[in-house]
Motif scaffolding. Structure first.
Motif, mmCIF file in Angstrom:
data_model
loop_
_atom_site.group_PDB
_atom_site.id
_atom_site.type_symbol
_atom_site.label_atom_id
_atom_site.label_comp_id
_atom_site.label_asym_id
_atom_site.label_seq_id
_atom_site.Cartn_x
_atom_site.Cartn_y
_atom_site.Cartn_z
ATOM 1 N N SER A 51 0.846 -1.268 0.060
ATOM 2 C CA SER A 51 0.162 -0.014 0.022
ATOM 3 C C SER A 51 0.805 1.178 -0.138
ATOM 4 O O SER A 51 2.034 1.104 0.368
ATOM 5 N N ASP A 52 0.378 2.299 -0.246
ATOM 6 C CA ASP A 52 1.256 3.563 -0.261
ATOM 7 C C ASP A 52 1.631 3.819 1.165
ATOM 8 O O ASP A 52 2.925 4.065 1.292
ATOM 9 N N GLN A 53 0.975 3.574 2.222
ATOM 10 C CA GLN A 53 1.500 3.794 3.441
ATOM 11 C C GLN A 53 2.780 2.788 3.801
ATOM 12 O O GLN A 53 3.663 3.125 4.471
ATOM 13 N N GLU A 54 2.432 1.581 3.415
ATOM 14 C CA GLU A 54 3.673 0.574 3.530
ATOM 15 C C GLU A 54 4.873 0.984 2.845
ATOM 16 O O GLU A 54 5.792 0.696 3.069
ATOM 17 N N ARG A 55 4.573 1.430 1.392
ATOM 18 C CA ARG A 55 5.740 2.011 0.458
ATOM 19 C C ARG A 55 6.495 3.328 1.289
ATOM 20 O O ARG A 55 7.900 3.195 1.256
ATOM 21 N N THR A 56 5.800 4.061 2.144
ATOM 22 C CA THR A 56 6.321 5.201 2.634
ATOM 23 C C THR A 56 7.453 4.584 3.803
ATOM 24 O O THR A 56 8.571 4.789 4.133
ATOM 25 N N ALA A 57 6.750 3.509 4.713
ATOM 26 C CA ALA A 57 7.420 2.805 5.717
ATOM 27 C C ALA A 57 8.858 2.157 5.018
ATOM 28 O O ALA A 57 9.945 2.023 5.903
ATOM 29 N N LEU A 58 8.627 1.336 4.076
ATOM 30 C CA LEU A 58 9.639 0.865 3.307
ATOM 31 C C LEU A 58 10.715 1.877 3.099
ATOM 32 O O LEU A 58 12.303 1.342 3.204
ATOM 33 N N MET A 59 10.252 2.925 2.618
ATOM 34 C CA MET A 59 11.465 3.932 2.162
ATOM 35 C C MET A 59 12.177 4.361 3.599
ATOM 36 O O MET A 59 13.456 4.578 3.653
ATOM 37 N N ASP A 60 11.415 4.644 4.498
ATOM 38 C CA ASP A 60 11.975 4.993 6.061
ATOM 39 C C ASP A 60 12.922 3.806 6.358
ATOM 40 O O ASP A 60 14.276 4.195 6.724
ATOM 41 N N ASP A 61 12.467 2.302 6.136
ATOM 42 C CA ASP A 61 13.557 1.560 6.484
ATOM 43 C C ASP A 61 14.783 1.448 5.632
ATOM 44 O O ASP A 61 15.969 1.172 6.135
ATOM 45 N N ILE A 62 14.529 1.719 4.178
ATOM 46 C CA ILE A 62 15.732 1.622 3.638
ATOM 47 C C ILE A 62 16.586 2.783 3.796
ATOM 48 O O ILE A 62 17.899 2.551 3.821
ATOM 49 N N THR A 63 16.053 3.906 4.219
ATOM 50 C CA THR A 63 16.968 5.145 4.764
ATOM 51 C C THR A 63 17.547 4.687 5.860
ATOM 52 O O THR A 63 19.032 4.875 6.049
ATOM 53 N N ASP A 64 17.168 4.195 6.688
ATOM 54 C CA ASP A 64 17.573 3.938 8.344
ATOM 55 C C ASP A 64 18.619 2.913 7.953
ATOM 56 O O ASP A 64 19.692 3.001 8.741
ATOM 57 N N ALA A 65 18.402 1.758 7.179
ATOM 58 C CA ALA A 65 19.377 0.685 7.098
ATOM 59 C C ALA A 65 20.436 1.163 6.362
ATOM 60 O O ALA A 65 21.661 1.001 6.559
ATOM 61 N N SER A 66 20.536 2.104 5.319
ATOM 62 C CA SER A 66 21.382 2.793 4.522
ATOM 63 C C SER A 66 22.331 3.633 5.246
ATOM 64 O O SER A 66 23.764 3.586 5.442
ATOM 65 N N ARG A 67 21.690 4.433 6.246
ATOM 66 C CA ARG A 67 22.536 5.280 6.841
ATOM 67 C C ARG A 67 23.363 4.503 7.960
ATOM 68 O O ARG A 67 24.707 4.691 8.278
ATOM 69 N N ALA A 68 22.791 3.383 8.632
ATOM 70 C CA ALA A 68 23.517 2.430 9.509
ATOM 71 C C ALA A 68 24.597 1.882 9.061
ATOM 72 O O ALA A 68 25.706 1.824 9.406
ATOM 73 N N LEU A 69 24.463 1.379 7.828
ATOM 74 C CA LEU A 69 25.538 0.630 7.062
ATOM 75 C C LEU A 69 26.743 1.400 6.736
ATOM 76 O O LEU A 69 27.727 1.134 6.924
ATOM 77 N N LYS A 70 26.227 2.660 6.348
ATOM 78 C CA LYS A 70 27.379 3.604 5.825
ATOM 79 C C LYS A 70 28.183 4.116 7.344
ATOM 80 O O LYS A 70 29.522 4.234 7.083
ATOM 81 N N GLU A 71 27.518 4.325 8.202
ATOM 82 C CA GLU A 71 28.017 4.772 9.425
ATOM 83 C C GLU A 71 28.988 3.349 9.995
ATOM 84 O O GLU A 71 30.174 3.991 10.196
ATOM 85 N N VAL A 72 28.518 2.380 9.970
ATOM 86 C CA VAL A 72 29.399 1.312 10.408
ATOM 87 C C VAL A 72 30.527 0.905 9.785
ATOM 88 O O VAL A 72 31.737 0.592 9.913
#
Lengths: 136, 136
Positions: A51-72
């Motif tokens: 759903s639209d709402q789930e896609r927004t949550a997915l993009m949030d998760d991609i962002t959090d995972a990307s930032r964490a991986l880059k930081e580490v």
């Protein structure tokens, strides 16, 4: 139909915890620091199945995972991809790439053979990733 | 710094039009129906370089491009990816995959040699894609 992680994904990874929509896994290949996000809903194959709402949550998760991986890892580049040609369950790869990694500048999928982590390196990386992802 | 499409991307694709954030291109490889989304902002490399609002717009564009490509090609699977190991400018691949295509079930990048469209096939596909994307 209840949600569960595809058996092949589960067999080749370690669970890190839950983000807003997805379970996040560390893929067990020490050649590439590699997270896998799996939206926790049964029967998904494509991003457009969400759903639209789930896609927004997915993009949030991609962002959090990307930032964490880059930081580490302090990687040179992130690769983010939803392919699913082999494992059909919707899952998103977030991979830290380095200009001297064994697959650079090609994609990692299908390149050579997976090299599982040694226990110490694995424990250390899991700990750092959990901290960066704010997961207990 | 003004926005412009990376020269290599531009040389190997045809512009289809503008979505909410991105310029959308048809990649000129007749082996795989393949769209490329390029957020229209200078200096971007990673998805995490976008603002929250831009990321929402990017997900909308990925959704529109995915639906249009699936509608036009009736593909078996979609591949969606932001890699950027070779062309650094942030761009997202949206690729229609078939179980009998020349790269299945591997990724398309780095597989064999690009086969440009013949003019008739190209014109027909561009027309169908523009209609499916609601672009002029």
């Amino acid at each position: 139909m209840n949600f569960s992680i595809d058996q092949r994904l589960a067999a080749e990874s370690f669970p890190l915890g839950e983000l807003s929509l997805c379970e996040v896994l560390l893929y067990d290949d020490s050649r590439f620091p590699w997270l896998v996000l799996v939206p926790q809903k049964a029967g998904l194959v494509e991003i457009i199945d969400l759903s639209d709402q789930e896609r927004t949550a997915l993009m949030d998760d991609i962002t959090d995972a990307s930032r964490a991986l880059k930081e580490v890892t302090n990687c040179h580049k992130l690769n983010v991809a939803a392919l699913g040609n082999q494992v059909r369950q919707l899952h998103i790869h977030v991979i830290a790439r380095f200009e001297n990694d064994p697959a650079w500048a090609g994609p990692v999928w299908g390149k050579g053979t997976r090299v599982p982590y040694e226990e110490k390196a694995h424990d250390k990386l899991m700990k750092k990733l959990k901290a960066a992802l704010n997961l207990g």
